[in-house]
Design a protein around this motif. Structure first.
Motif, PDB file in Angstrom:
ATOM      1  N   LEU A   1       0.691   8.059   7.331  1.00  0.00           N
ATOM      2  CA  LEU A   1       1.984   8.854   7.434  1.00  0.00           C
ATOM      3  C   LEU A   1       3.066   8.163   7.948  1.00  0.00           C
ATOM      4  CD1 LEU A   1       0.721  12.383   8.226  1.00  0.00           C
ATOM      5  CD2 LEU A   1       2.160  11.895   6.359  1.00  0.00           C
ATOM      6  N   ARG A   2       2.647   7.282   9.041  1.00  0.00           N
ATOM      7  CA  ARG A   2       3.638   6.498   9.892  1.00  0.00           C
ATOM      8  C   ARG A   2       4.028   5.377   8.753  1.00  0.00           C
ATOM      9  NH1 ARG A   2       0.497   5.059  13.445  1.00  0.00           N
ATOM     10  NH2 ARG A   2       0.108   2.797  12.909  1.00  0.00           N
ATOM     11  N   ALA A   3       3.191   4.745   8.045  1.00  0.00           N
ATOM     12  CA  ALA A   3       3.584   3.601   7.276  1.00  0.00           C
ATOM     13  C   ALA A   3       4.283   3.919   6.139  1.00  0.00           C
ATOM     14  CB  ALA A   3       2.201   2.943   6.712  1.00  0.00           C
ATOM     15  N   THR A   4       4.330   5.340   5.460  1.00  0.00           N
ATOM     16  CA  THR A   4       4.754   5.687   4.564  1.00  0.00           C
ATOM     17  C   THR A   4       6.286   6.099   4.912  1.00  0.00           C
ATOM     18  OG1 THR A   4       4.091   8.003   4.478  1.00  0.00           O
ATOM     19  CG2 THR A   4       2.935   6.578   3.162  1.00  0.00           C
ATOM     20  N   LEU A   5       6.514   6.485   6.048  1.00  0.00           N
ATOM     21  CA  LEU A   5       7.901   6.631   6.379  1.00  0.00           C
ATOM     22  C   LEU A   5       8.799   5.436   6.635  1.00  0.00           C
ATOM     23  CD1 LEU A   5       6.887   9.294   9.325  1.00  0.00           C
ATOM     24  CD2 LEU A   5       8.020   9.956   7.080  1.00  0.00           C
TER      25      LEU A   5
END
Length: 941
Positions: A137-141
């Motif tokens: 999730l953090r990487a896709t943000l």
């Protein structure tokens, strides 16, 4: 032969363990403290006058915010922890669900789980225990545009075990077809259309409303330690004509690693990258990444979900990646060890090389698992039989079978150990077999015979029976039965994986030879399907064949121009390995390019020990070592090496591939024989005698006891009580039994064994035995309590003493103990030529006379102080009998008196025809030098 009507095993219900319940309730607030407990051991052998050490026990204290509980004591730490957790659950009144949810309940839970995964609560960072999906999730943000916050459905399926478990409750087929999970996730997200946005075309899920700014800021904190990382991965092309090769993934700090992998696969972004199960036991994140199929229907009952036609029509099936992962993969695939874990918020990564790929491929075969456990890919082989824990090297057969099942996505095998009944008629036949000159029979009691058989069921992931192995062999120990049954299955399967010429049909035909019944032919074909895939990519290296001539003390030409494929250098030390011995070698294996003076080491080991005669190494290595003596070196080439084994061993695959493309090359082995550990006497005897020689000696003694109608017996040097234990299996006239030995440990073991059998047999036919006593002391010292027994035995004892002590025992036994009959057995040194195959293959025939052969023999056991020839033994016994007015007869077991070199174990039977005088008996009562270790009598027990 296939058994179509074999019933399936009932499916086991998955249960939630007490520890899992505590973890769900308290998480990291639950603290388990395990301590080792020293408890006073209850007397497992009443009457034993030796302190008895109890087993290692453990107790667990579980500390929770609300209370603290302490478990009882257990042999295993995990049992103590589960007990503590169960006690805490009971005290807190926690109700736990122990059954699987229904499909309808699982579908509802799946929707709830997805709601939680995209909630703000899930995104709150847990520094010590982050969820892998939080990293995604953090990487896709970091992404821009429509892909910002879009999490690939494949990552949800791969990194959240609860999602997978719920999908498996909905449909067990997801175990064999993980792509079904994608369909169930997409169906569940459709029910959350007001909360989540989805893309069926690109397979991603995104939260519709933005996350709070403070949550995003906490997620977006940069590490700053690395601007860019480089990770080695392996590309597995779908075309078999292309080779597997290493690629490098360049990943910047603000880049989603799945997007980088997608670029290597020729895809637009990571949302269409599929992720396989974890493939390596070594690394938690070694997975295959590949392109998603072009069609993604939401209905799991569609052709895409349950069939293969649509999937295969979209591209070329990648047979290598499919075999490695156990699921259908279309197109190229990337094998990499990278991802987010529960150990850290940072991206985890490790290099994966071509060597890693081939080792994983090798690890899917029974022999490969054994090779890898020994770190000797080019030397070791799965042994043909299980010997003992002391002689077996590498992973044990049972562990290899468990690993094989895991690699092929099978359920854990079911091991069933039973005590088969022994027929009295068969036992009586065995009791008299090989006993020379026996006229009567002594049948062991059926109920006293303790043997074990092991039956193994190999199960599919859905727990249908694939095959059933029911060996007829019986063993004294449960572990031996389990290990040997496991080895039967492995050896049978290995015939197919090892040979490129054995067909599946040919393998089925041999199943009966291994006591195997095939219950599901189709499932078994799925296991073996990988061999044809493996064969497609193996190119056998054409090397010079192993030649017969041996050049002793000759120089070696590395280029191979000397015209000799095998050379042995060094002086003949006279110490040779034999069947059953444990030679230790140092070796190196190199690829030699002829004419260019190039030599690349592939594999090497400074200390490699193996057992001779059980196929524990490749045949060429064993053949050469058999011709060497300690201190010599050998060089040879062989054509029995394949490219997959070389790539699984070598580090630099690029350089090795270049060398393998040379027109003239060979694989060279260099071996030094550093030492040889002689096999234990019992191991050598078992290789030649059935029943074993030790059993034949016992049977000889039993026959003498039966014929003599003796009521009292003293066993001099009784050790662990093998003779006395065997006597409990027979109906005999003995009333009083005494054992004497200098070893407290051996006596304690004998006492426990006999006590156990006497207690077990309490409800069956009683023996005539009224008392059993064990004494600690030297058999060269006289003790009046042992004077005048009917019969005395001393089986394979005197050779463990110095010769003068052995002679002293003979005098003390016949002049002081004065048994009516004394049986003494000892090894026949002349028979060692047969046991040890002592004649070196390099010795000239004209030198191979009897004297030379005897000189090359060694004692059968390192603990033997001497071993007598037949002439020496008969001289000793005859002189002894003459001095003490006894008669003596000679016999033996193993071999024949009429065939050279006689019996393997020579036996003297001394007999006293005169009566003991009363004054001698009275004088004898005054001498007591032995300590009582254990006493048993029929009245008190």
């Amino acid at each position: 032969m296939e058994k179509k009507e074999q019933p399936a095993v009932a499916k086991r219900k998955l249960t939630v363990t007490p520890k899992a319940v505590i973890h769900q309730k308290f998480g990291k607030k639950a603290c388990y403290v395990v301590e080792e407990v020293k408890e006073v051991c209850q007397a497992e052998c009443p009457g034993l006058n030796i302190p008895q050490m109890g087993p290692c026990l453990y107790r667990c204290t579980l500390q929770l915010p609300e209370l603290s509980v302490m478990s009882g004591t257990f042999k295993k730490k995990k049992d103590a922890e589960q007990c503590a957790a169960e006690m805490a659950i009971e005290k807190l009144g926690i109700c736990s669900e122990t059954g699987d949810p229904s499909p309808q309940e699982a579908q509802e839970s799946l929707v709830s789980r997805l709601t939680y995964l995209f909630s703000e609560k899930f995104l709150i960072p847990e520094p010590d225990h982050p969820h892998p999906l939080s990293g995604h999730l953090r990487a896709t943000l970091w992404r821009k545009g429509d892909l910002c916050g879009a999490v690939p459905v494949s990552s949800i399926a791969a990194y959240d075990p609860k999602i997978f478990s719920l999908c498996k409750c909905i449909d067990p087929e997801v175990e064999s077809n993980p792509l079904l999970v994608i369909s169930y996730i997409m169906r569940a997200t459709a029910k959350l259309h007001g909360f989540l946005a989805t893309s069926e075309q690109h397979l991603w899920v995104r939260k519709l409303s933005p996350y709070p700014q403070d949550v995003i800021e906490s997620l977006m904190k940069e590490d700053g330690s690395r601007e860019c990382i480089q990770v080695a991965a392996v590309c597995i092309p779908s075309s078999m004509e292309k080779s597997v090769e290493t690629v490098t993934l360049h990943i910047s700090l603000r880049e989603y690693y799945l997007d980088v992998i997608a670029d290597k696969l020729g895809l637009d972004n990571g949302t269409n990258v599929m992720i396989s199960r974890n493939l390596s036991k070594v690394s938690s994140e070694t997975r295959l990444f590949f392109a998603a199929p072009k069609s993604h229907p939401l209905d799991p009952s569609s052709k895409f979900a349950n069939g293969k036609e649509t999937l295969h029509s979209e591209g070329s099936l990648n047979v290598r990646a499919t075999y490695l992962s156990g699921q259908d993969i279309v197109g190229d695939a990337v094998l990499s060890s990278i991802g987010y874990t529960r150990k850290s918020r940072d991206l985890f990564f490790e290099d994966v090389t071509v060597r890693s790929y081939y080792r994983m491929l090798l690890g899917k075969t029974p022999e490969g698992i054994y090779k890898l456990s020994r770190e000797a890919i080019l030397a070791a082989e799965l042994p043909s039989r299980f010997t003992t824990r002391a002689n077996w090297r590498g992973s044990f057969p049972r562990d290899i079978l468990l690993m094989f099942c895991r690699q092929h996505r099978l359920s854990e095998p079911l091991f069933s150990v039973v005590n088969p009944p022994l027929k009295v008629a068969d036992a009586g036949t065995k009791a008299t077999e090989h006993v020379n000159g026996a006229s009567g029979t002594a049948s062991p009691k059926q109920s006293d015979k303790e043997v074990f058989k092991c039956e193994i069921k190999l199960l599919s992931r859905l727990e249908d029976i694939i095959l059933l192995c029911s060996p007829e062999d019986c063993f004294k120990k449960q572990n031996d039965a389990i290990q040997n049954a496991s080895l039967k299955i492995l050896s049978w399967l290995n015939k197919y994986f090892k040979s490129m010429t054995v067909s599946i049909e040919g393998l089925y035909e041999t199943a009966g030879n291994f006591n195997i019944q095939i219950c599901s032919q189709n499932l078994l074909r799925d296991i073996l399907a990988g061999q044809s895939i493996r064969d497609c990519q193996l190119n056998a290296i054409q090397c010079n064949e192993l030649l017969e001539p041996i050049c002793i003390n000759s120089s070696y030409d590395m280029t191979g121009n000397g015209g000799c494929s095998l050379k042995i250098e060094g002086l003949d030390s006279g110490v040779y390995p034999s069947n059953g011995s444990l030679p230790c070698i140092s070796y190196s294996v190199s690829l030699v390019v002829e004419g260019e003076n190039m030599k690349e080491v592939i594999e090497g080991c400074n200390e490699f020990e193996f057992e001779m005669g059980v196929g524990a190494v490749i045949p060429s290595v064993e053949e050469v070592v058999m011709q060497m003596s300690v201190g010599q070196c050998a060089y040879f080439t062989t054509n029995l090496v394949t490219s997959d084994l070389i790539f699984a061993s070598v580090g630099d695959s690029v350089k090795m591939l270049s060398l393998l493309s040379s027109k003239t090359f060979c694989v060279e082995y260099e071996i030094s024989l550093t030492k040889v550990a002689e096999p234990p006497e019992e191991r050598m005897e078992q290789a030649l005698f059935s029943p074993p020689l030790s059993k034949q000696r016992v049977e000889f003694a039993v026959q003498q006891i039966v014929e003599s109608r003796a009521t009292s017996l003293v066993d001099f040097g009784c050790g662990s009580g093998s003779l006395l234990e065997a006597l409990l299996n027979y109906t005999i006239s003995l009333e009083k039994i005494v054992g004497v030995d200098i070893s407290q440990k051996g006596l304690a073991r004998a006492a426990k064994v006999l006590n156990s059998k006497l207690v077990t047999n309490a409800g069956v036919q009683q023996t005539n035995i009224q008392s059993i006593t064990f004494y600690e002391g030297s058999i060269t010292s006289f003790d009046s309590r042992l004077h005048g027994f009917d019969i005395g035995t001393c089986l394979e004892v005197i050779e463990h003493m110095d010769e003068d002590q052995a002679c002293l025992f003979g005098d003390v036994a016949l002049s002081c103990f004065c048994p009516r009959i004394l049986i003494v057995s000892t090894p026949n040194f002349e028979y060692n030529v047969v046991l040890q195959k002592s004649n070196p293959s390099t010795q000239d025939e004209e030198d191979s006379d009897e004297k030379t052969l005897l000189q090359s023999c060694k004692f059968r056991n390192h603990d033997h102080k001497f071993e007598w020839t037949r002439e020496q033994f008969e001289q000793w016994a005859s002189d002894l009998a003459a001095r003490h007015n006894y008669s003596v007869e000679f016999s033996g077991v193993g071999g024949s008196a009429d065939v050279e070199p006689g019996f393997a174990s020579q036996i003297a039977v001394f007999k006293r025809d005169w009566k003991l005088e009363d004054d001698i008996l009275k004088q004898a009562d005054t001498e007591r030098h032995y300590n009582v270790i254990w006493e048993w009598n029929s009245i008190n027990n």
